[in-house]
Design a protein around this motif. Sequence first.
Motif, PDB file in Angstrom:
ATOM      1  N   LEU A  65     -30.689  19.760  -8.620  1.00 48.19           N
ATOM      2  CA  LEU A  65     -31.654  20.435  -7.745  1.00 48.19           C
ATOM      3  C   LEU A  65     -31.074  21.773  -7.290  1.00 48.19           C
ATOM      4  O   LEU A  65     -31.775  22.764  -7.183  1.00 48.19           O
ATOM      5  CB  LEU A  65     -31.932  19.547  -6.530  1.00 48.19           C
ATOM      6  CG  LEU A  65     -33.214  19.810  -5.760  1.00 48.19           C
ATOM      7  CD1 LEU A  65     -34.411  19.423  -6.588  1.00 48.19           C
ATOM      8  CD2 LEU A  65     -33.213  18.996  -4.462  1.00 48.19           C
ATOM      9  N   ARG A  66     -29.782  21.797  -7.051  1.00 53.50           N
ATOM     10  CA  ARG A  66     -29.117  23.012  -6.588  1.00 53.50           C
ATOM     11  C   ARG A  66     -29.174  24.107  -7.660  1.00 53.50           C
ATOM     12  O   ARG A  66     -29.362  25.277  -7.366  1.00 53.50           O
ATOM     13  CB  ARG A  66     -27.656  22.694  -6.253  1.00 53.50           C
ATOM     14  CG  ARG A  66     -26.991  23.848  -5.534  1.00 53.50           C
ATOM     15  CD  ARG A  66     -25.475  23.768  -5.521  1.00 53.50           C
ATOM     16  NE  ARG A  66     -24.897  22.469  -5.442  1.00 53.50           N
ATOM     17  CZ  ARG A  66     -24.014  22.084  -4.506  1.00 53.50           C
ATOM     18  NH1 ARG A  66     -23.702  22.908  -3.549  1.00 53.50           N
ATOM     19  NH2 ARG A  66     -23.458  20.899  -4.542  1.00 53.50           N
ATOM     20  N   PRO A  92     -24.487  17.442  -0.239  1.00 51.56           N
ATOM     21  CA  PRO A  92     -23.745  18.689  -0.024  1.00 51.56           C
ATOM     22  C   PRO A  92     -22.252  18.417   0.117  1.00 51.56           C
ATOM     23  O   PRO A  92     -21.850  17.269   0.272  1.00 51.56           O
ATOM     24  CB  PRO A  92     -24.318  19.203   1.297  1.00 51.56           C
ATOM     25  CG  PRO A  92     -24.797  17.981   2.005  1.00 51.56           C
ATOM     26  CD  PRO A  92     -25.228  17.021   0.950  1.00 51.56           C
ATOM     27  N   VAL A  96     -21.203  20.559   5.480  1.00 49.66           N
ATOM     28  CA  VAL A  96     -22.182  21.625   5.249  1.00 49.66           C
ATOM     29  C   VAL A  96     -23.541  20.993   4.966  1.00 49.66           C
ATOM     30  O   VAL A  96     -23.614  19.941   4.334  1.00 49.66           O
ATOM     31  CB  VAL A  96     -21.768  22.497   4.030  1.00 49.66           C
ATOM     32  CG1 VAL A  96     -22.812  23.561   3.745  1.00 49.66           C
ATOM     33  CG2 VAL A  96     -20.421  23.125   4.269  1.00 49.66           C
ATOM     34  N   GLY A  97     -24.593  21.646   5.417  1.00 46.84           N
ATOM     35  CA  GLY A  97     -25.936  21.221   5.055  1.00 46.84           C
ATOM     36  C   GLY A  97     -26.339  19.897   5.667  1.00 46.84           C
ATOM     37  O   GLY A  97     -25.720  19.409   6.615  1.00 46.84           O
ATOM     38  N   CYS A  98     -27.378  19.305   5.113  1.00 43.46           N
ATOM     39  CA  CYS A  98     -27.953  18.098   5.681  1.00 43.46           C
ATOM     40  C   CYS A  98     -28.072  17.023   4.605  1.00 43.46           C
ATOM     41  O   CYS A  98     -28.981  17.058   3.774  1.00 43.46           O
ATOM     42  CB  CYS A  98     -29.321  18.418   6.272  1.00 43.46           C
ATOM     43  SG  CYS A  98     -30.149  16.986   6.948  1.00 43.46           S
ATOM     44  N   ALA A  99     -27.126  16.051   4.601  1.00 45.77           N
ATOM     45  CA  ALA A  99     -27.104  15.006   3.580  1.00 45.77           C
ATOM     46  C   ALA A  99     -28.334  14.116   3.681  1.00 45.77           C
ATOM     47  O   ALA A  99     -28.862  13.647   2.671  1.00 45.77           O
ATOM     48  CB  ALA A  99     -25.839  14.179   3.724  1.00 45.77           C
ATOM     49  N   ARG A 101     -31.411  14.903   4.536  1.00 47.92           N
ATOM     50  CA  ARG A 101     -32.533  15.547   3.850  1.00 47.92           C
ATOM     51  C   ARG A 101     -32.305  15.474   2.337  1.00 47.92           C
ATOM     52  O   ARG A 101     -33.239  15.377   1.549  1.00 47.92           O
ATOM     53  CB  ARG A 101     -32.651  16.993   4.333  1.00 47.92           C
ATOM     54  CG  ARG A 101     -33.795  17.790   3.738  1.00 47.92           C
ATOM     55  CD  ARG A 101     -35.152  17.221   4.129  1.00 47.92           C
ATOM     56  NE  ARG A 101     -36.077  17.298   3.009  1.00 47.92           N
ATOM     57  CZ  ARG A 101     -37.247  16.652   2.949  1.00 47.92           C
ATOM     58  NH1 ARG A 101     -37.628  15.882   3.936  1.00 47.92           N
ATOM     59  NH2 ARG A 101     -38.030  16.761   1.912  1.00 47.92           N
ATOM     60  N   GLY A 102     -31.021  15.523   1.955  1.00 43.47           N
ATOM     61  CA  GLY A 102     -30.672  15.449   0.541  1.00 43.47           C
ATOM     62  C   GLY A 102     -31.117  14.141  -0.081  1.00 43.47           C
ATOM     63  O   GLY A 102     -31.713  14.116  -1.155  1.00 43.47           O
TER      64      GLY A 102
ATOM     65  N   GLU B  67     -35.806  24.278   0.910  1.00 41.88           N
ATOM     66  CA  GLU B  67     -35.218  22.945   1.033  1.00 41.88           C
ATOM     67  C   GLU B  67     -33.753  22.899   0.588  1.00 41.88           C
ATOM     68  O   GLU B  67     -32.910  22.277   1.219  1.00 41.88           O
ATOM     69  CB  GLU B  67     -36.034  21.916   0.255  1.00 41.88           C
ATOM     70  CG  GLU B  67     -35.575  20.504   0.553  1.00 41.88           C
ATOM     71  CD  GLU B  67     -36.414  19.442  -0.120  1.00 41.88           C
ATOM     72  OE1 GLU B  67     -36.761  19.624  -1.295  1.00 41.88           O
ATOM     73  OE2 GLU B  67     -36.726  18.438   0.540  1.00 41.88           O
ATOM     74  N   ARG B  68     -33.448  23.610  -0.493  1.00 39.60           N
ATOM     75  CA  ARG B  68     -32.056  23.518  -0.994  1.00 39.60           C
ATOM     76  C   ARG B  68     -31.063  24.119   0.009  1.00 39.60           C
ATOM     77  O   ARG B  68     -29.907  23.729   0.054  1.00 39.60           O
ATOM     78  CB  ARG B  68     -31.916  24.125  -2.377  1.00 39.60           C
ATOM     79  CG  ARG B  68     -32.159  25.599  -2.484  1.00 39.60           C
ATOM     80  CD  ARG B  68     -31.826  26.041  -3.926  1.00 39.60           C
ATOM     81  NE  ARG B  68     -31.985  27.472  -4.083  1.00 39.60           N
ATOM     82  CZ  ARG B  68     -33.134  28.052  -4.356  1.00 39.60           C
ATOM     83  NH1 ARG B  68     -34.236  27.327  -4.493  1.00 39.60           N
ATOM     84  NH2 ARG B  68     -33.211  29.359  -4.505  1.00 39.60           N
ATOM     85  N   VAL B  70     -31.427  23.812   3.209  1.00 43.05           N
ATOM     86  CA  VAL B  70     -31.272  22.781   4.240  1.00 43.05           C
ATOM     87  C   VAL B  70     -30.274  21.740   3.749  1.00 43.05           C
ATOM     88  O   VAL B  70     -29.341  21.369   4.457  1.00 43.05           O
ATOM     89  CB  VAL B  70     -32.635  22.121   4.561  1.00 43.05           C
ATOM     90  CG1 VAL B  70     -32.439  20.914   5.472  1.00 43.05           C
ATOM     91  CG2 VAL B  70     -33.569  23.129   5.213  1.00 43.05           C
ATOM     92  N   ILE B  71     -30.434  21.295   2.512  1.00 41.17           N
ATOM     93  CA  ILE B  71     -29.566  20.227   1.987  1.00 41.17           C
ATOM     94  C   ILE B  71     -28.126  20.711   1.829  1.00 41.17           C
ATOM     95  O   ILE B  71     -27.194  20.058   2.281  1.00 41.17           O
ATOM     96  CB  ILE B  71     -30.101  19.706   0.635  1.00 41.17           C
ATOM     97  CG1 ILE B  71     -31.490  19.094   0.810  1.00 41.17           C
ATOM     98  CG2 ILE B  71     -29.131  18.695   0.036  1.00 41.17           C
ATOM     99  CD1 ILE B  71     -32.198  18.784  -0.492  1.00 41.17           C
ATOM    100  N   PHE B  72     -27.967  21.873   1.194  1.00 39.83           N
ATOM    101  CA  PHE B  72     -26.603  22.320   0.878  1.00 39.83           C
ATOM    102  C   PHE B  72     -26.046  23.309   1.896  1.00 39.83           C
ATOM    103  O   PHE B  72     -24.941  23.797   1.745  1.00 39.83           O
ATOM    104  CB  PHE B  72     -26.573  22.943  -0.522  1.00 39.83           C
ATOM    105  CG  PHE B  72     -27.030  22.004  -1.588  1.00 39.83           C
ATOM    106  CD1 PHE B  72     -26.268  20.892  -1.906  1.00 39.83           C
ATOM    107  CD2 PHE B  72     -28.227  22.191  -2.248  1.00 39.83           C
ATOM    108  CE1 PHE B  72     -26.696  20.001  -2.872  1.00 39.83           C
ATOM    109  CE2 PHE B  72     -28.659  21.303  -3.215  1.00 39.83           C
ATOM    110  CZ  PHE B  72     -27.896  20.202  -3.520  1.00 39.83           C
ATOM    111  N   GLY B  73     -26.820  23.622   2.916  1.00 42.26           N
ATOM    112  CA  GLY B  73     -26.379  24.608   3.900  1.00 42.26           C
ATOM    113  C   GLY B  73     -26.880  25.990   3.511  1.00 42.26           C
ATOM    114  O   GLY B  73     -26.956  26.318   2.317  1.00 42.26           O
ATOM    115  N   VAL B 105     -29.053  22.019  10.627  1.00 42.77           N
ATOM    116  CA  VAL B 105     -28.177  21.873   9.469  1.00 42.77           C
ATOM    117  C   VAL B 105     -26.740  22.182   9.869  1.00 42.77           C
ATOM    118  O   VAL B 105     -25.789  21.673   9.292  1.00 42.77           O
ATOM    119  CB  VAL B 105     -28.664  22.810   8.341  1.00 42.77           C
ATOM    120  CG1 VAL B 105     -27.676  22.859   7.217  1.00 42.77           C
ATOM    121  CG2 VAL B 105     -30.019  22.375   7.842  1.00 42.77           C
TER     122      VAL B 105
END
Lengths: 291, 446
Positions: A65-66, A92, A96-99, A101-102, B67-68, B70-73, B105
């Motif tokens: 996705l990244r 992530p 960092v970031g929001c696992a 939501r991941g 969204e990416r 948010v997930i990965f910072g 985040v």
Amino acid sequence: MGKKIGKHIAIYGKGGIGKSTTTSNISAALAEAGYKVVQIGCDPKSDSTNTLRGNNYLPTVLDSLREGNKIHLDDISVKGFGGVLCIESGGPVPGVGCAGRGINAAVNVLQELRLFEEFKPDYVLYDVLGDVVCGGFAVPIRDGITDRAYVVSSSDFMALYAANNLFKAINKYAPTGGAKLGGVIANSMKPGYHREIVDDFVTKTGTSIAGYVNRSLDVQQSELYGKTVIEAKPDSAQADIYRNLAKYIAENENLVVPNPLGAAELRDWARSWGDRIYDIENGVVGVAEAI
Amino acid sequence: MSGVIKNPRNGCALHGALQTVQEIRGVVPIIHANAGCGVINYLSALSTGEGRGLTGGYNAPGTTVQERHVIFGGASRLREQIKNTIKIVNGDLYVILNSCESAMVGDDVEAMTREIVEQGEPVVNTLVAGFNGGAHYGYEHVLADILRSVYEVKKNERKTDETLVNIFGIIPWKDPFWKGNLDEISKILKAVGLRSNVFFGDNGGVEDLIKAQNAKLSIVFGRWGELPASVLETKFGIPKLLFPTLPADYKDEKELIEKISELVSVNKEKAEQFLAKEKKYEENYRARILTDLLDYDIGKDAAIVGDEETVIRVAKLLKSTFGTEIRSVVLTDVLKHDEDHLADYTDDIEGIVSKVYISSDQKEIEEILKASKTEFIIGSSFEKAFAEKRGNAALDISFPIYDRTILNKTTIGTVGEIGLIEDIVYAVKKYEWNRKNNLVAYIRNY
């Protein structure tokens, strides 16, 4: 969501308690019995399916996705022991970031890829980081994704605390179509009072034991070889324990909404056990007398 | 508790902060949020005649978080956006506005800012997550955060200016008359030999932010603005003077000048001359409305909706000029229990008004107005429309005002006071005139 294809089961548990080991062995046992199984690791560590696929590299859903490119099922899945389809949601880098939501996004991607329609599994196992720290980690047990959850726990109080948190989440989501609890998988059981602690906990919370898994060197050794016990030591007693557990989980339809303990209640309960264990360890009383 | 809030007028902290920095010449905002946050702010401002400018409208730079991120910072996306903005948009100061997403985040915006500052660029950041508060909160916090950091990122030299006074509490856009009111305050201070540091509009800019450390005094009108004034007080020892409202009339102007003169040296002779002139000006025009007052029974009772500062000021003016009974007021800015400010103006309101309500829900506000059984409603365009539908006289002076352009009109000081009285009399006379005409038309058609 349309009609569900296969039985979808979420397996939670405190980090390091053995839930990936247990889940992988259940998957392997189900595959060995001839079922089509998918195992989805829902943990940023992304090592849930390691022992099913010999520790080989597998890109995670979120890695793909990244990148931002179109994702294909083949890119993010690999068939492991017994044809178990292995998938890791990923996450992530730490801090960092929001696992949470991941996890949510990864499950959405799998649905968009029509994973279950394509693979037509009999069982789908979600191996989820068990502290349910935020809404994201509750995704597998809400929104109708799974209808049943199991929790792996030792007799350690922090593991039972995590289990109790999961019970709270189930309690919250079950009335609106979320998953119910299939039972507690009592892991790392050693002789003495360990079983009794977990037994007492399930009685207090209105739940049940799905199976007891003894602490065994077979498990550690198999893992060092990148394999499940079912694959590495199929004739061992430990393999049979996992087979029985898998059979129970496959057949069990006794699903309940647990009654989690309140914070003070849990603390008092833990303290009373702590006192008894202290007495046992210091030889004040015998095991039978204490429990 | 959950429910529907109809037309919550003020927007969130990010919006308040964005509006604030967009009116400081030389400041370039960098919005670290999804695209909607900036666009909504522009679209809602558009209908009140605001929102344009170099970094206004759709031109406000932003990270358009997805969204990416948010997930990965979103920190690396922010780094990219800061660098590109500095390359493309000329500015004297770049202000990163952190949104709810960034806060949840946990993006390390501080580290990103430090990195760019170390490269010699003037960048500061502020956290103005919408869940922290509304637009007024955003105004205060962005100013406070800029004043905390700007002296480390911009070349400056501190030298106290005995005649310089910082003005806080007049919020761009949220006070529809902010430009005229800033000008009027500057005029009053100039008349007694002082200069105003207003930050916003034609006479403001980044240089005002730098000069703020040189001021002899900070004046805060209303509740909002206390925070940046406190930053200057802690950092540079600049005292702050708090007033519940902007000066409503001659009496308030006199009190303002007297209180300032306790802390700053003012030209006494000039002050006396100025106040004498102001007194004469007020008396002259007040006398001229006597006929209307007697003929029309103007301002017998009223209800007022708006920000706390406006409500207190206008209620006081109505009472002193027309002897109006203020049936009820609705405060649309102080929406929760406030422990962040020293200022507490509850007594100032309760001394004038029978009933004080707090709400930003248009439905609830309309019910309050209905229950007040008043014939004259002062508020925003929302309340004006409601009043006209019910056949009440109405005047719009609170945000938002949709049906007229306000460039440099003021509602404060003696000039603003007479202007307001003029508007109030006009609103009532227009209402009476329409009623009379409708009656005549009805009789003729009968």
